[in-house]
Design a protein around this motif. Structure first.
Motif, mmCIF file in Angstrom:
data_model
loop_
_atom_site.group_PDB
_atom_site.id
_atom_site.type_symbol
_atom_site.label_atom_id
_atom_site.label_comp_id
_atom_site.label_asym_id
_atom_site.label_seq_id
_atom_site.Cartn_x
_atom_site.Cartn_y
_atom_site.Cartn_z
ATOM 1 N N GLY A 292 0.787 -1.230 0.000
ATOM 2 C CA GLY A 292 0.000 0.000 0.000
ATOM 3 C C GLY A 292 0.810 1.266 0.000
ATOM 4 N N SER B 174 -8.751 -0.183 -2.755
ATOM 5 C CA SER B 174 -8.513 1.149 -2.179
ATOM 6 C C SER B 174 -9.221 1.374 -0.854
ATOM 7 C CB SER B 174 -8.962 2.232 -3.165
ATOM 8 O OG SER B 174 -10.360 2.156 -3.397
ATOM 9 N N LYS C 60 -10.269 1.869 2.772
ATOM 10 C CA LYS C 60 -9.586 2.084 4.044
ATOM 11 C C LYS C 60 -10.265 1.316 5.166
ATOM 12 C CE LYS C 60 -7.558 6.658 3.240
ATOM 13 N NZ LYS C 60 -7.503 8.054 3.739
ATOM 14 N N CYS D 162 -4.721 -1.309 0.133
ATOM 15 C CA CYS D 162 -4.540 0.032 0.706
ATOM 16 C C CYS D 162 -3.979 1.021 -0.316
ATOM 17 C CB CYS D 162 -3.629 -0.007 1.919
ATOM 18 S SG CYS D 162 -4.010 -1.265 3.122
ATOM 19 N N VAL D 163 -4.355 0.888 -1.579
ATOM 20 C CA VAL D 163 -3.835 1.787 -2.615
ATOM 21 C C VAL D 163 -4.500 3.148 -2.463
ATOM 22 C CG1 VAL D 163 -3.503 2.140 -5.084
ATOM 23 C CG2 VAL D 163 -3.485 -0.174 -4.145
ATOM 24 N N SER D 164 -3.702 4.204 -2.319
ATOM 25 C CA SER D 164 -4.247 5.543 -2.093
ATOM 26 C C SER D 164 -4.468 6.310 -3.385
ATOM 27 C CB SER D 164 -3.322 6.339 -1.166
ATOM 28 O OG SER D 164 -2.023 6.399 -1.714
ATOM 29 N N THR D 165 -3.644 6.064 -4.395
ATOM 30 C CA THR D 165 -3.783 6.764 -5.675
ATOM 31 C C THR D 165 -4.361 5.798 -6.694
ATOM 32 O OG1 THR D 165 -1.851 8.131 -5.142
ATOM 33 C CG2 THR D 165 -2.577 8.094 -7.447
ATOM 34 N N VAL D 166 -5.664 5.872 -6.904
ATOM 35 C CA VAL D 166 -6.349 4.975 -7.830
ATOM 36 C C VAL D 166 -6.973 5.808 -8.944
ATOM 37 C CG1 VAL D 166 -8.175 3.262 -8.117
ATOM 38 C CG2 VAL D 166 -6.831 3.306 -6.012
#
Length: 633
Positions: free
Chosen positions: A23, A53, A55, A61-65
């Motif tokens: 992530g 993505s 939370k 836990c990818v924040s930039t999708v």
């Protein structure tokens, strides 16, 4: 580590944050191909995007999708949007790229429009030009899929839905079985769901989903016929097949338990279970899940055989989530991060109407009225009252209730009692010259049961304010209160003003970030990137409120700088290098982020920050006075 984005893990020796292997520094580009008949590809990609993505249920836990749906009509060709997505990945210094394509593919390439194709060679070139990307995790769900070609420094994990010479299967009604299987892998056990195959008891053991366990999981379902004859393939370049972690694994059901507490005169509590997969964000949890359940339970207690009305808007935010911290003490949960921290700490979560005499009177409050019509009739459609006006109105109601029938008298009595308590709380907190906005939220169509919604606002908040320009040079209008901008002016004995200047002058542009070398020094020490705002952007619920579009990252960094200056006005070089400065900057980033997420308008955001700066300055001023008095004793 799966919750490190909300509860960072720090090294005990160097006090630096330990980065998660999953992530942290990850980004994703997800492309839905074009289909002339329906948008099943777009739906599949949306489900996958939510799975990686989330939370609430952190798997990747990818924040930039970045999701690109070819069916969405825009002025730009889809190929341009794909190129822009890779440029965004480069700007964010992503080191692990998750790539998904779900759609049609033939010898011309990926079909992204009626007559538009995007070749694999173009994808390869974009990936190879992302020099920060060191690992690519790709899922290619299409006919005759090709292998991605990475550069010499990059590693590749690729799963294809079928062999390079075969066709992929996708139902127009149900979508792609391969993409759905991937989503099932990440979320099925956590959501308490069942496998798409009847009587299948599949599971992945262990804390991580690895390349090996995912491959085995796909193979089991291929053998059992879920993939309808497709033969998935995998390709690895510079990858340890056994131990490469792709995602966190949940081998158990993840759910939030809420005790829904009904307002007086009801005393019972009702437990309500909400699956983690049903929670997208905090506002949606309150508005579309908890508030309707609250209204239904209230109707059951009152024998109202009607379906509650929908309140999927901010009217429902008078409902709050709290947990006990001690005898007669509780703390409110007002964002997803706090909800997860409370859940991980095994806190008992309670959901009820917010109404506190000692809390923040600027937060939406609510109280219950069994019969709201008599009170509304007395108001004559008036919705705003000054404090003194409301006190006079309450006195009129006290005189009127003596001549009313029993039901009306009870309704007026309940209203008078609650509003008197609300006004007492305002005075106790020394909140003067404020306006009370009053709304009645009807819970059912054909009866007068309602929640009264009093909200305290500044007089200027009800007036239209001139716009704030955005960009590297921003100007805030004269509607922003003018407050002493330095401590020398604000800290003279007896002259501490209760207004704060955020550093803007009406009608005069100012350089927000780059013109101030001290800010650059502080952000550098604090681990912030003042050029693109990636660190804050990754922690923010971006795009959830329309007014967020009018606030640039440069402006937010400038306001963070104002908070730092309020706490530590003139740091020297030695102070900048001290590890406490890093903690200070991290604290101010957290404060700004909470206000950015809490505020319902740009003006309220500025007001929250100005109020915070004033309170900090006031605290420091009072502390200096106390120290001075102690020295003279």
């Amino acid at each position: 580590m799966r919750n490190s984005y909300v509860n960072p893990v720090m090294c005990q020796e160097c006090d630096n944050e330990i980065k998660s292997i999953i992530g942290d520094g990850w980004g994703a580009i997800l492309i839905a191909g074009f289909d002339e008949v329906n948008n099943s590809f777009g739906n599949d990609v949306k489900m996958f995007a939510h799975a990686i993505s989330s939370k609430v249920l952190p798997s990747m836990c990818v924040s930039t999708v970045i999701t690109i749906d070819s069916a969405t009509q825009t002025t730009e060709p889809v190929s341009v949007r794909i190129d822009d997505a890779f440029k965004t990945i480069m700007r964010h210094n992503v080191h692990t790229l998750v790539f998904l394509y779900s759609g049609h593919h033939d010898r011309h390439g990926f079909k992204v429009g009626m007559n538009e194709y995007f070749s694999m060679q173009h994808i390869n070139r974009n990936i190879q030009e992302c020099t920060h990307v060191k690992k690519v995790i790709a899922f290619v769900d299409c006919c005759q899929p090709e292998i991605i070609r990475v550069n010499e420094e990059q590693r590749l994990i690729q799963f294809n839905a079928t062999a390079s010479t075969d066709t992929a299967i996708s139902s127009r009604n149900e979508g792609s079985p391969f993409t759905k299987l991937l989503v099932q892998t990440f979320t099925m056990k956590a959501s308490g769901g069942k496998c798409a195959l009847p009587l299948c008891k599949c599971r992945i053991d262990g804390p991580f989903i690895t390349t090996d366990s995912l491959s085995h999981y796909i193979e089991i379902h291929r053998q059992n016929g879920l993939l309808r004859g497709m033969e998935p393939e995998k390709s690895l370049i510079k990858i340890n097949w056994q131990n490469e972690c792709l995602a966190y694994n949940y081998s158990y059901k993840v759910a939030f338990l809420f005790d829904i507490e009904l307002p007086k005169p009801f005393t019972s509590k009702h437990t309500y279970v909400v699956l983690a997969t049903a929670v997208n964000d905090y506002d949606a949890l309150i508005q579309t899940i908890l508030f309707p359940r609250f209204a239904d339970l209230l109707g059951e207690q009152l024998n109202v055989h009607q379906k509650s009305m929908s309140h999927a808007d901010k009217n429902a935010d008078c409902l709050c989530i709290v947990y006990d911290t001690g005898p007669k003490c509780c703390e409110e949960v007002d964002n997803i991060e706090k909800l997860l921290l409370a859940w991980n700490s095994k806190r008992l979560l309670c959901c009820k109407l917010r109404f506190s005499l000692t809390g923040n009177c600027h937060k939406p409050s609510g109280f219950f009225l069994k019969n709201g019509k008599p009170v509304k009739d007395c108001m004559h459609e008036k919705k705003e009252f000054e404090l003194t006006e409301m006190e006079s109105f309450i006195k009129d109601l006290q005189d009127k209730r003596n001549t009313c029938d029993t039901d009306t008298e009870q309704a007026l009595t309940d209203f008078i009692s609650n509003m008197s308590s609300f006004i007492h709380g305002c005075k106790r907190n020394k909140l003067k010259h404020q306006i009370i906005q009053l709304r009645f939220i009807d819970l059912y169509d054909e009866c007068t049961i309602c929640v009264v919604y009093p909200l305290l606002v500044n007089p200027g908040a009800t007036q239209a304010n001139p716009a704030v320009s955005t960009g590297p040079q921003s100007t805030v209008s004269a509607a922003t209160p003018h407050i002493p901008s330095n401590m020398n002016e604000a800290s003279r004995p007896g002259q501490l003003n209760n207004q704060v200047n955020l550093g803007f002058n009406p009608g005069q542009p100012v350089q927000v970030v780059n013109s101030n070398p001290t800010l650059n020094s502080i952000t550098a020490v604090g681990g912030l990137n003042a050029t693109d705002g990636v660190q804050i952007l990754a922690q923010t619920n971006k795009g959830t409120k329309q007014w967020h579009e009018s606030v640039t990252m440069d402006l937010r960094y400038y306001l963070i700088y104002q908070l730092v200056q309020a706490i530590f006005p003139n740091p020297d070089a030695a102070a900048l290098r001290h590890r406490m400065m890093k903690k200070l900057v991290a604290y101010t980033v957290q404060v700004e982020r909470e206000m950015y997420e809490t505020a319902n308008s740009r003006e309220e955001y500025f007001h929250f920050l100005a109020d915070k700066i004033y309170r900090i300055q006031k605290h420091m001023y009072e502390r200096r006075i106390r120290l001075r008095e102690e020295q003279h004793k």
